[in-house]
Design a protein around this motif. Structure first.
Motif, PDB file in Angstrom:
ATOM      1  N   LEU A  52       1.470   4.139   7.689  1.00  0.00           N
ATOM      2  CA  LEU A  52       1.243   5.118   6.630  1.00  0.00           C
ATOM      3  C   LEU A  52       1.678   6.514   7.086  1.00  0.00           C
ATOM      4  CD1 LEU A  52       0.030   5.583   3.801  1.00  0.00           C
ATOM      5  CD2 LEU A  52      -2.149   6.045   4.911  1.00  0.00           C
ATOM      6  N   VAL A  53       1.315   6.869   8.305  1.00  0.00           N
ATOM      7  CA  VAL A  53       1.695   8.177   8.848  1.00  0.00           C
ATOM      8  C   VAL A  53       3.207   8.284   8.967  1.00  0.00           C
ATOM      9  CG1 VAL A  53       1.567   9.658  10.888  1.00  0.00           C
ATOM     10  CG2 VAL A  53      -0.490   8.521  10.041  1.00  0.00           C
ATOM     11  N   ALA A  54       3.856   7.240   9.500  1.00  0.00           N
ATOM     12  CA  ALA A  54       5.309   7.266   9.668  1.00  0.00           C
ATOM     13  C   ALA A  54       6.014   7.384   8.323  1.00  0.00           C
ATOM     14  CB  ALA A  54       5.776   6.005  10.399  1.00  0.00           C
ATOM     15  N   ALA A  55       5.565   6.610   7.329  1.00  0.00           N
ATOM     16  CA  ALA A  55       6.197   6.647   6.009  1.00  0.00           C
ATOM     17  C   ALA A  55       6.010   8.015   5.352  1.00  0.00           C
ATOM     18  CB  ALA A  55       5.609   5.554   5.124  1.00  0.00           C
ATOM     19  N   GLU A  78       6.172  11.947  16.983  1.00  0.00           N
ATOM     20  CA  GLU A  78       4.967  12.514  17.583  1.00  0.00           C
ATOM     21  C   GLU A  78       3.719  12.146  16.784  1.00  0.00           C
ATOM     22  OE1 GLU A  78       8.490  14.848  18.843  1.00  0.00           O
ATOM     23  OE2 GLU A  78       7.721  14.191  16.898  1.00  0.00           O
ATOM     24  N   MET A  79       3.771  12.289  15.460  1.00  0.00           N
ATOM     25  CA  MET A  79       2.610  11.990  14.635  1.00  0.00           C
ATOM     26  C   MET A  79       2.336  10.488  14.559  1.00  0.00           C
ATOM     27  SD  MET A  79       1.326  14.888  13.794  1.00  0.00           S
ATOM     28  CE  MET A  79       1.791  15.334  15.470  1.00  0.00           C
ATOM     29  N   SER A  80       3.394   9.675  14.580  1.00  0.00           N
ATOM     30  CA  SER A  80       3.203   8.221  14.558  1.00  0.00           C
ATOM     31  C   SER A  80       2.560   7.735  15.846  1.00  0.00           C
ATOM     32  CB  SER A  80       4.548   7.516  14.349  1.00  0.00           C
ATOM     33  OG  SER A  80       5.135   7.891  13.126  1.00  0.00           O
ATOM     34  N   LEU A  81       3.001   8.284  16.977  1.00  0.00           N
ATOM     35  CA  LEU A  81       2.388   7.922  18.257  1.00  0.00           C
ATOM     36  C   LEU A  81       0.918   8.349  18.298  1.00  0.00           C
ATOM     37  CD1 LEU A  81       5.247   8.805  20.769  1.00  0.00           C
ATOM     38  CD2 LEU A  81       4.341   6.525  20.292  1.00  0.00           C
ATOM     39  N   THR A  82       0.620   9.512  17.717  1.00  0.00           N
ATOM     40  CA  THR A  82      -0.772   9.958  17.651  1.00  0.00           C
ATOM     41  C   THR A  82      -1.606   8.997  16.817  1.00  0.00           C
ATOM     42  OG1 THR A  82      -0.061  12.271  17.820  1.00  0.00           O
ATOM     43  CG2 THR A  82      -2.295  11.866  17.029  1.00  0.00           C
ATOM     44  N   ALA A  83      -1.067   8.589  15.670  1.00  0.00           N
ATOM     45  CA  ALA A  83      -1.776   7.644  14.807  1.00  0.00           C
ATOM     46  C   ALA A  83      -2.017   6.322  15.521  1.00  0.00           C
ATOM     47  CB  ALA A  83      -0.971   7.405  13.523  1.00  0.00           C
ATOM     48  N   GLU A  84      -1.015   5.862  16.266  1.00  0.00           N
ATOM     49  CA  GLU A  84      -1.174   4.605  17.006  1.00  0.00           C
ATOM     50  C   GLU A  84      -2.230   4.751  18.094  1.00  0.00           C
ATOM     51  OE1 GLU A  84       1.551   1.318  19.420  1.00  0.00           O
ATOM     52  OE2 GLU A  84       2.468   3.140  18.621  1.00  0.00           O
ATOM     53  N   ALA A  85      -2.215   5.893  18.790  1.00  0.00           N
ATOM     54  CA  ALA A  85      -3.181   6.102  19.861  1.00  0.00           C
ATOM     55  C   ALA A  85      -4.610   6.160  19.346  1.00  0.00           C
ATOM     56  CB  ALA A  85      -2.842   7.386  20.617  1.00  0.00           C
ATOM     57  N   LEU A  86      -4.786   6.708  18.137  1.00  0.00           N
ATOM     58  CA  LEU A  86      -6.125   6.875  17.564  1.00  0.00           C
ATOM     59  C   LEU A  86      -6.508   5.767  16.587  1.00  0.00           C
ATOM     60  CD1 LEU A  86      -6.099  10.745  16.911  1.00  0.00           C
ATOM     61  CD2 LEU A  86      -7.068   9.509  18.866  1.00  0.00           C
ATOM     62  N   ARG A 123       0.830  -1.205   0.000  1.00  0.00           N
ATOM     63  CA  ARG A 123       0.000   0.000   0.000  1.00  0.00           C
ATOM     64  C   ARG A 123       0.865   1.257   0.000  1.00  0.00           C
ATOM     65  NH1 ARG A 123      -4.072   2.650  -1.911  1.00  0.00           N
ATOM     66  NH2 ARG A 123      -5.148   4.029  -0.436  1.00  0.00           N
ATOM     67  N   LEU A 124       1.955   1.230   0.755  1.00  0.00           N
ATOM     68  CA  LEU A 124       2.858   2.375   0.798  1.00  0.00           C
ATOM     69  C   LEU A 124       3.507   2.618  -0.554  1.00  0.00           C
ATOM     70  CD1 LEU A 124       4.612   1.864   4.262  1.00  0.00           C
ATOM     71  CD2 LEU A 124       2.704   3.378   3.697  1.00  0.00           C
ATOM     72  N   LEU A 125       3.864   1.538  -1.246  1.00  0.00           N
ATOM     73  CA  LEU A 125       4.456   1.687  -2.582  1.00  0.00           C
ATOM     74  C   LEU A 125       3.446   2.308  -3.549  1.00  0.00           C
ATOM     75  CD1 LEU A 125       6.430  -1.670  -2.963  1.00  0.00           C
ATOM     76  CD2 LEU A 125       7.368   0.630  -2.642  1.00  0.00           C
ATOM     77  N   GLU A 126       2.191   1.939  -3.414  1.00  0.00           N
ATOM     78  CA  GLU A 126       1.156   2.503  -4.287  1.00  0.00           C
ATOM     79  C   GLU A 126       0.992   4.003  -4.067  1.00  0.00           C
ATOM     80  OE1 GLU A 126      -2.358   0.345  -3.371  1.00  0.00           O
ATOM     81  OE2 GLU A 126      -1.691  -1.530  -4.305  1.00  0.00           O
ATOM     82  N   LEU A 127       1.178   4.439  -2.841  1.00  0.00           N
ATOM     83  CA  LEU A 127       0.976   5.857  -2.506  1.00  0.00           C
ATOM     84  C   LEU A 127       2.264   6.667  -2.513  1.00  0.00           C
ATOM     85  CD1 LEU A 127      -1.585   5.510   0.447  1.00  0.00           C
ATOM     86  CD2 LEU A 127      -2.061   6.291  -1.883  1.00  0.00           C
TER      87      LEU A 127
END
Length: 358
Positions: free
Chosen positions: A329-332, A315-323, A92-96
């Motif tokens: 996808l966010v980390a990449a 910070e954004m990856s931890l937010t994505a994991e929490a939610l 999916r990451l490669l597609e995006l």
């Protein structure tokens, strides 16, 4: 009398000890995290630690954490997010990939225009404004600012302020947007303790090798790489224990807050630089939210906002994991943007200088 003076000297020496100050700071940050968790604030340990450590620093207390705390938090955050990388996620990451690169470049272009506004309204030189406005990592932008003769102090302050504002705005906004509910994309098991300990232990030498090779953000990348490797080897998505992610939040939040010291702020507070830097950050957030809205056919809006927000990867990856909003996808997406900033900043700065000179 003599005994009383001796006792005061002893207590003064104890509380002047770096180890004691660090222990007290971490205890206060933990208390802040527990209080925020009780209030059901998103990213409670990160935001609680951030508020406490920033309050200590701005009040005049000499607060400082050893780099090992931040680095350990980055390793734990990267490893935790890396565990979600399974083969289907990688495809999916490669597609995006093209969309990640396009939105990252668009964010950089917006930052070029905001740099001109920051130089004008913040009353700083255009070199400093350029590196202060770029949505990259603090360490990388500070090094480049020093290389090109900009003010590293102002650049560091602006970059720190940007990440703090994004952490304070985006996670609560996403929680409200989602109605306070966590998205459960898929139920995954907790990683076995022996694999967790082995993976985190291996992250340290890998991070040190990356650091020696002058790779940016080596501790976060080492955690991501080892977490991804673990997920691919066991061929299933897992998640780290809550204690690991809470510790990562605590370390990263405390380190962020420690960047704001009263002595450092005092020289800038009488100038319009910080309000101008905050305003340009808000405009950059708005631009990236617009990019996320335009890409809604490819990625859901809440995930897109986190992925394109000009904050830090951890910070954004931890937010994505929490939610529950697709942490890989966010980390990449964050990684692609920061890589683009690091690779393009030098050439773009030279172009920026030529245009500004005209």
């Amino acid at each position: 009398m003599v005994q009383g003076q001796g006792l005061r000297l002893l207590m003064s020496s104890i509380f002047s000890s770096l180890a004691v100050r660090t222990a007290l700071l971490l205890a206060a940050c933990l208390a802040g995290g527990v209080a925020f968790a009780a209030l059901h604030v998103p990213l409670p340990y990160l935001l609680g630690a951030l508020f406490v450590s920033a309050a200590f620093g701005l009040s005049g207390f000499a607060v400082k954490l050893h780099d090992a705390f931040r680095q350990g938090g980055q390793i734990a955050a990267g490893f935790s997010v890396g565990l979600f990388f399974t083969p289907p996620v990688a495809l999916r990451l490669l597609e995006l990939g093209w969309l990640m690169a396009a939105t990252g470049f668009a964010s950089i272009i917006v930052s070029l225009f905001l740099a001109r506004a920051l130089a004008l309204f913040g009353r700083c030189d255009r070199r400093t404004a350029f590196f202060a406005a770029m949505p990259g990592g603090l360490a990388e932008m500070a090094v480049l600012a020093h290389t090109f003769g900009a003010s590293t102090t102002l650049v560091s302050l602006a970059q720190s302020l940007r990440v703090v504002l994004i952490v304070l705005i985006i996670p609560p906004a996403m929680a409200v947007f989602m109605g306070g509910e966590r998205h459960h994309v898929a139920e995954v098991q907790q990683l076995e303790p022996h694999l967790l300990v082995l993976g985190l232990a291996l992250c340290v030498p890998v991070a040190l090798v990356l650091q020696r090779a002058k790779i940016f953000n080596p501790f976060l990348l080492a955690g991501l790489a080892l977490g991804m490797g673990t997920a691919l080897v066991i061929a299933r998505a897992t998640h780290a224990p809550p204690l690991v992610t809470a510790a990562a939040q605590l370390a990263i939040g405390a380190a962020l807050g420690c960047r704001f010291q009263r002595e450092q702020i005092r020289h800038v507070i009488s100038t319009p630089f910080l309000p101008a830097a905050a305003a340009t950050t808000l405009l950059l957030i708005a631009a990236n939210v617009a990019f996320a809205a335009l890409a809604i056919h490819f990625v859901p809006l809440p995930t897109g906002v986190l992925a394109m927000a000009p904050g830090g990867i951890a910070e954004m990856s931890l937010t994505a994991e929490a939610l529950g909003l697709a942490p890989p996808l966010v980390a990449a997406w964050q990684l692609v943007r920061i890589l683009s900033v690091v690779l393009l900043t030098g050439p773009l700065y030279r172009l920026y200088e030529k245009i500004s000179a005209r």
